[in-house]
Design an enzyme around this catalytic site. Structure first.
Site, PDB file in Angstrom:
ATOM      1  N   LYS B 139       0.816  -1.215   0.000  1.00 39.69           N
ATOM      2  CA  LYS B 139       0.000   0.000   0.000  1.00 39.69           C
ATOM      3  C   LYS B 139       0.848   1.262   0.000  1.00 39.69           C
ATOM      4  O   LYS B 139       0.523   2.238  -0.678  1.00 39.69           O
ATOM      5  CB  LYS B 139      -0.928  -0.005   1.210  1.00 39.69           C
ATOM      6  CG  LYS B 139      -2.071  -0.979   1.026  1.00 39.69           C
ATOM      7  CD  LYS B 139      -3.182  -0.742   2.014  1.00 39.69           C
ATOM      8  CE  LYS B 139      -4.297  -1.747   1.762  1.00 39.69           C
ATOM      9  NZ  LYS B 139      -5.440  -1.553   2.631  1.00 39.69           N
ATOM     10  N   GLU B 223      -2.722   8.362   7.787  1.00 37.43           N
ATOM     11  CA  GLU B 223      -3.336   9.197   6.748  1.00 37.43           C
ATOM     12  C   GLU B 223      -4.614   9.817   7.285  1.00 37.43           C
ATOM     13  O   GLU B 223      -5.126   9.457   8.344  1.00 37.43           O
ATOM     14  CB  GLU B 223      -3.575   8.391   5.468  1.00 37.43           C
ATOM     15  CG  GLU B 223      -4.528   7.234   5.604  1.00 37.43           C
ATOM     16  CD  GLU B 223      -4.743   6.486   4.293  1.00 37.43           C
ATOM     17  OE1 GLU B 223      -3.781   6.280   3.536  1.00 37.43           O
ATOM     18  OE2 GLU B 223      -5.889   6.104   4.038  1.00 37.43           O
ATOM     19  N   HIS B 258     -15.914  -4.589   5.393  1.00 32.14           N
ATOM     20  CA  HIS B 258     -14.927  -4.089   4.422  1.00 32.14           C
ATOM     21  C   HIS B 258     -14.934  -4.875   3.117  1.00 32.14           C
ATOM     22  O   HIS B 258     -13.967  -4.860   2.376  1.00 32.14           O
ATOM     23  CB  HIS B 258     -13.510  -4.087   5.010  1.00 32.14           C
ATOM     24  CG  HIS B 258     -13.379  -3.225   6.221  1.00 32.14           C
ATOM     25  ND1 HIS B 258     -13.278  -1.858   6.149  1.00 32.14           N
ATOM     26  CD2 HIS B 258     -13.367  -3.529   7.531  1.00 32.14           C
ATOM     27  CE1 HIS B 258     -13.209  -1.365   7.371  1.00 32.14           C
ATOM     28  NE2 HIS B 258     -13.264  -2.350   8.229  1.00 32.14           N
ATOM     29  N   ARG B 317      -5.929  -7.502 -11.159  1.00 30.43           N
ATOM     30  CA  ARG B 317      -6.646  -8.706 -11.606  1.00 30.43           C
ATOM     31  C   ARG B 317      -8.035  -8.307 -12.072  1.00 30.43           C
ATOM     32  O   ARG B 317      -8.433  -7.155 -11.944  1.00 30.43           O
ATOM     33  CB  ARG B 317      -6.778  -9.675 -10.443  1.00 30.43           C
ATOM     34  CG  ARG B 317      -7.438  -8.979  -9.260  1.00 30.43           C
ATOM     35  CD  ARG B 317      -7.844  -9.878  -8.149  1.00 30.43           C
ATOM     36  NE  ARG B 317      -8.074  -9.139  -6.931  1.00 30.43           N
ATOM     37  CZ  ARG B 317      -9.208  -8.562  -6.582  1.00 30.43           C
ATOM     38  NH1 ARG B 317     -10.242  -8.601  -7.402  1.00 30.43           N
ATOM     39  NH2 ARG B 317      -9.341  -7.914  -5.450  1.00 30.43           N
TER      40      ARG B 317
END
Lengths: 169, 522
Positions: B139, B223, B258, B317
């Site tokens: 990430k 963040e 999620h 993908r």
């Protein structure tokens, strides 16, 4: 025919007759009075019914066995237990240790009469306790001959489903 | 031929025959299971490419094995011993003479070691280059890449932070509330929301130790917490000749744990602000270009209520929800994947891509929405599937199939197309009403309720939708008395008939049938 149907915390008495493709019934949710419910039906495949309530069309799928059923109808799912009130006495009896036979209430109700005393010797099929549920009185019968070694049933008492009322030896 | 755009195109007509060029593969192995294996299989059959399915012991009787031209066992039920077993899958490819391997989604699809192992063994991996997968896999690395490429990212640190003082300074600059996230993270693990400086130290410690346990890597970064964000992603696809295009967005804000369960295109926010599709599409292309991307991929973004968008991560993908894009663009993403993997050029340019109408997808899972979406594997005792105008069902199951407990309990993807959002919502409601999966629990009823929900219908979506939806539901909770009575009647009636000694009205049916037969024969 009469069946007691239990869904979660609620239960109802369904009385119905089947006349060649039509079902005439009355459904009484405790503690309400029965309401008539009639439809025509066609069984599309085992457990899949097309129903017409007057002109209102519904399709219901029933799956399950052993008295526990799942009914899918109009995008909703219901889980139900179905009891035959005639099989009251045999419904929930089970053998315990030392050949003891426990006779338990298959559904919630109220004890109306106790027909035997503790220590009494009973014949197979002899009435033990009368329980009222769904406005019907049901006589719980001895599934086999034996001696009443324990008697938990008291006239006027409320009983829960699965509560043992009599133990035979 | 390709997509909806060319229908109206006045440009010179191209060859419209879907002929297989000599480049196209002679045989393709699908390194996956369930509905996606069936999806890829269908594309292969349309392109007249022989298919090889692989299966674990739990999947011998699966729909994919039933439909494939060839099938090879790759190990035991546990996915670590079968669908994640690189050696066994490469062996199956060698044994059957496959030229390329389609990884589907999940399992090995985003594993750069698998991608490079395929290529080393002489098979084409149907996806981006192994280096690309590696580059965007982390990430923090993906954030750096996006920043360099000029795509907006959620304000925050590009480097992991370990010192409390550094974290304090960073959080102050970013502005509270902030989110502490695991650098190697995913699935909400090692994630903490911090609303004020006093809570920073504890949250930092908790997130770091959770990240260590979950990912074997304690690194965390900070963040900005985007409040009430929409989750919107952009589909991209590129060939190996430098052509790279985007196919628009998918709104994926309806999530539980999620994980997306419902997706649509166009996003309701794009309906109001069409220029956002172009802006986000360009941002996604910049990231993909910087990563040297080819084949199909997806850039995920958060979009706040002021329509600021922030790059989140890239999935290298095919996505579960790709049918939504296919329905509105008229393009077949698996066909395109196969073509570009075989070395062909993209048959469609950015200018030719058109978006037509509205599409919604529901992911049909074997899980109980009334019990926090707990998986409900087991045998499917009866199946009625929707069909008719505008319905697309990508299913991996059949009546009698036992949904294994070893894998993700996705049964099928139900997608619909309609001329506008309201039409597709109502069409989806109609389709859900035709759909019954008996014997196991599914989330079908949950979708029926969401589709009837006023907030959903108004398009006011964000990732907290499901949580608030359940709150509203708890407060309302209507009792469907009449339907319950009908269900009780059906249960009583069916139970009475199911007794072996019961007078069987079934006899009526068989006598009807005999009458029918007599009539036919007469």
């Amino acid at each position: 025919m009469k069946r007691v149907v239990r869904m979660g915390e609620r239960q109802c008495l369904v009385a119905f007759e089947n006349h060649a493709g039509r079902i005439e019934s009355s459904v009484a949710w405790e503690p309400e009075e029965g309401r008539p419910l009639s439809c025509s039906y066609a069984e599309i495949e085992p457990g899949l019914y097309s129903l017409l309530f007057d002109v209102r069309a519904l399709e219901a799928r029933v799956t399950g066995s052993g008295g526990r059923w799942t009914i899918d109808i109009a995008g909703k799912r219901f889980e139900a237990e179905v009891f035959d009130p005639r099989e009251w006495s045999a419904a929930r009896s089970s053998f315990g240790p030392k050949g003891r036979l426990s006779i338990a209430s298959p559904m919630p109700g109220k004890v109306v009469r106790v027909l035997v005393d503790e220590g009494a010797v009973v014949e197979e099929g002899q009435g033990l306790v009368v329980v009222e549920a769904m406005k019907m009185q049901n006589e719980m019968k001895a599934p086999k001959s034996g001696k009443v070694v324990a008697l938990a049933a008291r006239a006027g008492a409320s009983v829960a489903a699965g509560e043992v009322l009599v133990i035979l030896e | 031929m390709y997509g909806y755009g060319l229908w109206n195109s006045h440009s010179e007509s191209r060859s419209t025959a879907a002929t297989i060029t000599p480049l196209m593969f002679r045989k393709v192995l699908i390194a996956n299971r369930g509905e996606i294996a069936v999806r890829v299989l269908r594309a292969l059959r349309e392109l007249k490419i022989p298919s090889v399915a692989v299966y674990s012991d739990a999947d011998r009787a699966s729909l994919a094995v039933r439909m494939a031209d060839e099938a090879v066992r790759v190990g035991r039920a546990a996915s670590s011993e079968s669908y994640l077993n690189i050696e066994a899958i490469l062996e199956a490819a060698a044994q059957t003479g496959a030229e390329a391997i389609h990884p589907g989604y999940g399992f090995l699809s985003e594993n750069d070691m698998f991608a490079s192992a395929c290529e080393k063994a002489g098979f084409v991996f149907i996806g981006p280059a192994p280096e690309t997968i590696r580059k965007v896999g982390s990430k923090t690395a993906a954030r750096q890449l996006a920043k360099t490429a000029g795509a907006p990212i959620v304000p925050g640190l590009e480097e992991p932070v370990s010192e409390l003082n550094d974290a304090r300074k960073a959080a102050k600059v970013i502005g509270y509330p902030v989110l502490i996230k695991a650098a190697a993270g995913g699935g909400g693990k090692g994630m903490r929301r911090v609303d004020r400086e006093a809570d920073l130290e504890g949250a930092l410690r908790d997130a770091s130790s959770e990240a260590e346990r979950a990912f074997n890597n304690p690194e965390v970064y900070i963040e900005k917490l985007v409040l009430h964000p929409r989750h919107i992603e952009i589909q991209v696809i590129g060939d190996r000749h430098g052509n790279l295009i985007h196919l628009g967005e998918r709104e994926c804000s309806i999530q539980r744990r999620h994980q997306k369960v419902m997706e649509e295109c166009p996003s309701p926010v794009m309906l109001e602000y069409p220029e956002l599709r172009h802006e986000m599409g360009e941002a996604a292309l910049r990231v993909a270009r910087a990563a040297g991307y080819y084949n199909a991929g997806t850039c995920e973004f958060l979009v706040d209520s002021d329509r600021n968008f922030y790059f989140l991560e890239m999935n290298t993908r095919l996505q579960v929800e790709h049918p939504v894009t296919e329905l509105v663009t008229g393009l077949d993403l698996v066909h395109l994947q196969l073509r570009v993997a075989a070395g062909e050029r993209l048959p469609v340019s950015q200018e030719e891509v058109r978006w037509r109408g509205s599409a919604i997808e529901c992911r049909i899972y074997a899980e109980d929405p009334d019990q926090d979406f707990l998986p409900s594997p087991g045998k499917i005792m009866g199946l009625s599937e929707p069909s008719g105008p505008g319905i697309r069902l990508d299913s991996g199951v059949y009546s009698g199939w036992v949904v294994p407990m070893e894998y993700d309990p996705l049964l099928a993807k139900l997608a619909v197309w309609g001329p506008d959002r309201m039409s597709s919502i109502d069409r989806m409601r109609r389709a859900i009403g035709e759909y019954t999966v008996a014997g196991i629990r599914t989330n079908l009823r949950f979708f029926a309720e969401v589709l009837a929900d006023e907030t959903f219908r108004s398009g006011q979506l964000d990732t907290g939708f499901i949580e608030r939806f359940f709150e509203r539901k708890r407060k309302a909770a209507p009792v469907e008395d009449e339907l319950a009575s009908i269900a009780a009647l059906v249960a009583a009636f069916h139970a009475a008939r199911s007794r072996p000694d019961a007078p069987a009205p079934i006899a009526d049916r068989s006598s009807w049938r005999q009458d029918g037969l007599r009539e036919q024969m007469g």
